[in-house]
Design an enzyme around this catalytic site. Structure first.
Site, PDB file in Angstrom:
ATOM      1  N   GLU A 180      10.314  78.937  30.415  1.00 32.92           N
ATOM      2  CA  GLU A 180       9.095  77.759  29.480  1.00 32.92           C
ATOM      3  C   GLU A 180       9.484  76.019  29.287  1.00 32.92           C
ATOM      4  O   GLU A 180      10.670  76.475  28.808  1.00 32.92           O
ATOM      5  CB  GLU A 180       9.023  78.678  27.932  1.00 32.92           C
ATOM      6  CG  GLU A 180       8.035  77.375  27.467  1.00 32.92           C
ATOM      7  CD  GLU A 180       7.569  78.141  26.050  1.00 32.92           C
ATOM      8  OE1 GLU A 180       7.460  79.402  26.134  1.00 32.92           O
ATOM      9  OE2 GLU A 180       6.673  77.466  25.272  1.00 32.92           O
ATOM     10  N   GLU A 191       6.684  69.201  20.474  1.00 32.21           N
ATOM     11  CA  GLU A 191       6.443  70.066  19.753  1.00 32.21           C
ATOM     12  C   GLU A 191       6.599  68.656  18.636  1.00 32.21           C
ATOM     13  O   GLU A 191       7.334  68.120  18.163  1.00 32.21           O
ATOM     14  CB  GLU A 191       6.771  71.483  19.368  1.00 32.21           C
ATOM     15  CG  GLU A 191       6.543  72.144  20.380  1.00 32.21           C
ATOM     16  CD  GLU A 191       7.861  73.508  20.440  1.00 32.21           C
ATOM     17  OE1 GLU A 191       6.705  74.202  20.366  1.00 32.21           O
ATOM     18  OE2 GLU A 191       8.007  73.908  20.872  1.00 32.21           O
TER      19      GLU A 191
END
Length: 324
Positions: A167, A172
């Site tokens: 991933e 974020e």
């Protein structure tokens, strides 16, 4: 109602002023082609609606495996293209929908109810890339319980389920502006996160991450910024406004999959697709800063000006020649 005459002219002028006020000012960024990167895919979000030849909205209420509190819907209330931007909107409203997205759904797929709704779009099944430079120009929301992200997942689980196939988290922004003892600047949480996830099935999963504050310690929710990843064989680095804040090499990652034998760059040697979403709550958000989900954080909006994908023209198979 049809508007005509002078009133129509005034209304149109007001609309143009409104568009001008909400459209993000363009930031001057050095052309990627100058470093050998060639633009191969982009969405500038200039159309009237989401381009569904590029994106598929996710419709699910499962909480992303992180105990998040949103149902992702395919409604204009949660996903909109306006003023040259993709707007992902989180709202506090009780909603019931399918528990899981199609690729991991049970049969039959049960319903689930959550306390919020939001938006998530993916290029899954449409576009995926191995190696390149991926950029997103975005303005993140602020507030305890907000968790916007732009990230990448493997097009095919070549090395197995999460996180064996990897991933890549480009951006974020968790609880921006909420209280933060470790943050400088006096305005609360002002760091964005980039990360790689890999290893074996939980609890043997592993990750490498980095947190980046802006040079002036401003909140990233104050303005638009360019978040990027440069990804080549055995080397991945993350940037905010062209400043590298995290570099990871293949000796720092691995996968437990037996299929990776003889592949030193695994699992980050396969095509990945792009996702953008605005999550509500979840463990990373609710266990940090002021804890929990603040009602005052909603409605919240994640504004994305554009997403662009470049690949190295002189070295498309490995991408390293452009990572100078």
């Amino acid at each position: 109602m049809t508007i005509t005459g002078p009133l129509k002219a005034v209304t149109l002028a007001a609309a143009l002023l409104l568009v001008g006020a909400t459209s993000p000012p363009e930031q001057v960024i050095a052309p990627r082609e100058g470093a050998g990167w060639e633009l191969v895919w982009a969405d500038e979000f200039d159309g009237p609606t989401l381009d569904r030849s590029k994106w598929t909205p996710e419709v699910s209420c499962w909480g992303g495996g992180n105990y998040e509190r949103q149902c992702y819907t395919d409604r204009p209330d949660n996903i909109a293209v306006e003023g040259g931007m993709l707007l992902l909107k989180a709202r506090k409203e009780r909603f019931t929908g399918p528990a899981r997205p199609p690729e991991i759904a049970e049969n039959p797929n049960p319903s689930q109810t959550q306390s919020h709704t939001s938006g998530k779009v993916r290029t899954i099944g449409k576009h995926a890339w191995r190696y390149g430079r991926i950029e997103v120009r975005a303005k993140v929301p602020a507030g305890q319980g907000t968790w916007p992200a732009v990230w990448m997942m493997p097009d095919q689980p070549v090395y197995g389920g999460w996180p064996r196939s990897g991933e890549i988290d480009i951006l974020e922004a968790v609880n921006i502006g909420a209280k933060c003892r470790k943050c400088k600047g006096g305005r609360g949480e002002n760091r964005t996160i980039s990360a790689l996830h890999f290893g074996d099935f939980p609890p043997q999963n592993r990750f490498v991450d980095g947190r980046a504050a802006l040079p002036d310690l401003a909140l990233p929710s104050d303005d638009f910024h360019v978040y990027a990843v440069e990804w080549g064989e055995g080397l991945i680095r993350f940037m905010v406004d062209d400043r590298v804040h995290l570099t990871v090499t293949a000796d720092q990652w691995k996968t437990a999959s037996p299929r990776a034998r003889g592949r030193p760059a695994a699992p980050f040697d396969q095509p990945f697709y792009i996702m953008a979403n605005l999550a509500v709550g979840g463990r990373l958000s609710e266990e940090n800063n002021a804890k929990g989900v603040a009602a005052s954080s909603f409605p919240a909006q994640f504004a994305i000006d554009w997403i662009r994908v470049y690949q190295c023209g002189s070295d498309p198979d490995k991408g390293r020649a452009c990572m100078k």
